[in-house]
Design an enzyme around this catalytic site. Structure first.
Site, PDB file in Angstrom:
ATOM      1  N   VAL A   1      36.835  59.117  33.177  1.00  0.00           N
ATOM      2  CA  VAL A   1      36.371  59.297  31.805  1.00  0.00           C
ATOM      3  C   VAL A   1      36.348  60.794  31.522  1.00  0.00           C
ATOM      4  CG1 VAL A   1      34.516  58.862  30.146  1.00  0.00           C
ATOM      5  CG2 VAL A   1      34.938  57.237  32.022  1.00  0.00           C
ATOM      6  N   CYS A   2      36.931  61.189  30.403  1.00  0.00           N
ATOM      7  CA  CYS A   2      36.906  62.587  29.986  1.00  0.00           C
ATOM      8  C   CYS A   2      37.487  63.475  31.091  1.00  0.00           C
ATOM      9  CB  CYS A   2      35.474  62.955  29.607  1.00  0.00           C
ATOM     10  SG  CYS A   2      35.304  64.466  28.637  1.00  0.00           S
TER      11      CYS A   2
END
Length: 319
Positions: A104-105
């Site tokens: 994520v990210c």
């Protein structure tokens, strides 16, 4: 489906929403199908970690010598800028054992540092796509999509795109209706397709400094079906067409024509996803005039026709 363990990796400087957003999606699946997922969190030594916002998270366990998880989720945050070498080593040694590896990210920076993205397509937060490409030229960085899936490895862009990716994984496991129920509960879209740009048309372009140009931007967003030629927009801004075109590009970073194209495409995509309106009706509402003009715009930009786009991305039952 047999119960699957979803393990979230925690570390100092992790972004709390990168953890809690996807975690709530998997936890929501338990409401609809109990026993589907076993959700665990772990840090290197099992001790508490402090998030980038100052929250303290207490993990369930330590990252052990053997990975016992179907899905391994690596969030992002400030802690990925100068990561603990021991964490990178652990990922290098153990992460490949997961059937699904998810970042994520800026968690993708950790995966790349561990060599887990070599030869794969990947994305990350827009502000770090350049860094990922420079530091890891063996990774095929795609800066536009909100998430990219390449085999067992899935990477997502900034923050909330982790929710989109988690919804896609739940939909893959349990079907669209359950994923839709989770999205409704969390009050988020089901589901933004992975190839959707990280920015909406309005965010992709800068907001103009001068009020007449900002008003034109608002007008375009609210009236995609209107005459949005340079001449018509210039008249709305009380400028000559030449002066308007030059000022618009200087202040927004894009030409009026490209901006209008983005807004119309985004509007049509939303109608295809969220309504049962026919293709011809949507083409008129989106300012394309004819279904063929809209089809050309979709194929040129997205690589699929409007009908195929709707088939892929519209929920089975519209909320």
């Amino acid at each position: 489906m047999a119960q699957r363990t979803v393990l979230f990796v925690l570390f100092d400087g992790v972004l709390s929403l990168d953890v809690s957003g996807p975690l709530e999606v998997f936890a929501g699946a338990e409401t609809y199908r109990p026993g589907t997922y076993r959700i665990r969190t772990a840090s290197l030594d099992g001790g508490p970690v402090r998030t980038s916002a100052g929250l303290t998270l207490v993990p369930d366990q330590a990252l052990g010598d053997r990975l016992d998880a179907h899905t391994l989720v690596v969030p992002g945050g400030h802690g990925t800028r100068d990561p603990d070498p021991a964490l990178t080593d652990w990922l290098r040694s153990h992460a490949r054992a997961a059937e699904r590896l998810v970042s994520v990210c800026t968690g993708s920076l950790l995966l790349a540092a561990a060599g887990l993205l070599d030869g794969r397509r990947a994305t990350t937060h827009w502000a770090y796509c350049g860094k990922l490409a420079r530091d890891h030229p063996e990774v095929a960085v795609e800066p536009d999509p909100i998430y990219v899936r390449d085999g067992q490895v899935s990477t997502s862009a900034g923050v909330t795109s982790g929710i989109d990716l988690a919804l896609a994984l739940v939909e893959e496991d349990l079907g669209r209706d359950i994923a839709l129920g989770i999205a409704r509960h969390l009050v988020v879209f089901l589901r933004r397709p992975g190839n959707q740009a990280q920015f909406s048309a309005q965010l992709a372009a800068q907001t103009a400094r001068r009020e007449p140009l900002r008003e034109v931007q608002r007008w375009i967003a609210e009236h995609p079906e209107a005459d949005l030629s340079v001449e018509a927009l210039a008249a709305r801004a009380s400028l000559s067409p030449r002066h308007f075109a030059r000022a618009f590009q200087d202040e927004t970073g894009t030409t009026p024509g490209r901006y209008v194209d983005r807004v119309r495409l985004e509007h049509a995509r939303r109608l295809l996803e969220d309504t049962t309106d026919g293709i011809e009706e949507i083409s008129r509402a989106g300012g394309y005039g004819t279904p063929e003009a809209m089809r050309r715009a979709f194929v040129r930009t997205l690589g699929v026709s409007p009908a195929e786009y709707r088939r892929r991305f519209r929920p089975a039952s519209t909320p």
